[in-house]
Scaffold this motif. Structure first.
Motif: not given
Ligand code: ATP
Length: 303
Positions: A14, A17, A39, A41, A155
């Protein structure tokens, strides 16, 4: 070996990154694969790529042994980033809307799924009034439309209380064992998937840092049982009869240690005593799951 999913060096960039950094994982038929990471990851990003909601910058994804993903994705059911439920609709109406969107002809399927997810008694209750656990069940139900072979869930235990977590866990186990579904499920808490995952992948800062079979978890956490007894030679023979894979390491003249088996300490004690051995002490050792995770991710570990 039947692989349902393989990723080879998959990355997602992105704006410079790397949210997912050269991740290679494999999910075998029949697995409940626990995908664990803190969170941010990169769990959701990888799952989005698997399900065709984003494309990789690099690397290769294979589904059901096939690189032509479009031809395979109808065999996947996914629930990623809390798919929108229509809050003013009932559970049945939410399922019916999704059925029509997916072009599934069989009308009975919604009622079957409602029963399967245990929401067939919710009648006219609007989804907005559901508990978080009921919403999670409905989201899994939506992913089950289309009769998938492979379920990808992001999740599903997030925000649930311990009972809700246990319910989801039991339900996933049921889908895996009774309905034959292979499941890829993420969580940021290793303990939430403990006892159901057959394999684990641990991701941190975009990189896969560990991948292992559930049997290796106790050993990964450094769990061990030290046994003090009057006849350790005989005790070792009894233990090898109970657990053929067990490896005994002498720690003193009257003690030895075995890796893992902490949860079976009671059973070990009973069998040794029944064999006429005097057990002087059974000492469990090792780290907690959460400390193991923190260690892996370079976090702070309790003293
Ligand atoms: P969580 O448990 O918080 O959902 P996660 O492990 O699922 O975390 P991702 O949502 O995959 O993590 O995010 C990984 C990284 O990529 C994060 O730093 C996130 O900010 C970034 N990221 C995700 N999506 C985008 C996007 N569309 N544009 C830019 N950065 C993104």
């Amino acid at each position: 070996m039947d692989f349902i999913l393989q990723t080879k060096e998959v990355s997602k960039d992105f704006s410079g990154k790397l949210a997912v950094d050269h991740v290679s994982i494999s999910v075998k038929k029949g697995d409940i694969y626990g995908f664990i990471g803190e969170n941010g990851a990169g769990k959701t990003t990888l799952m989005r790529m698997i399900c065709g909601l984003a494309s990789p910058t690099n690397g290769e994804i294979t589904l059901f042994g096939n690189r032509d993903l479009v031809s395979q994705r109808h065999k996947i059911g996914c629930s990623i980033e809390n798919p929108a439920l229509f809050p003013d609709m009932t559970a049945a109406e939410n399922l019916e809307t999704q059925r029509l969107l997916l072009g599934i002809k069989d009308k009975k399927v919604c009622m079957e799924i409602l029963e399967l997810i245990g929401l067939d008694d919710t009648g006219k209750m609007k989804t907005r009034n559901f508990s978080l656990g009921m919403k999670q069940r409905l989201m899994i139900g939506l992913a089950l439309l289309g009769n998938p072979e492979f379920l990808v869930l992001d999740e599903p235990t997030n925000g649930l209380d311990p009972m809700g977590i246990r319910d989801v866990r039991d339900f996933l186990k049921y889908l895996n064992e009774e309905k034959g579904l292979t499941i890829f499920v993420s969580s940021h808490i290793l303990g939430e998937l403990e006892k159901i995952a057959t394999r684990y992948g641990v991701i941190s800062k975009g990189k896969l840092i560990d991948e292992f079979h559930a049997d290796e978890l106790a050993v990964r956490c450094g769990e061990a049982l030290t046994i003090h007894a009057n006849d350790i030679q005989k005790a070792e023979i009894v233990l090898k009869g109970m657990f053929p894979e067990v490896c005994c390491t002498r720690t003193s003249e009257d003690s030895f240690q075995i890796k893992g088996y902490v949860e079976q300490a009671g059973q070990v004690n009973k069998s040794l005593v029944e064999a006429g051995i005097m057990v002087k002490a059974l000492i469990p050792e090792g780290d907690s799951l959460e400390n193991y995770m923190l260690n892996l991710m370079g976090g702070k570990v309790d003293a």
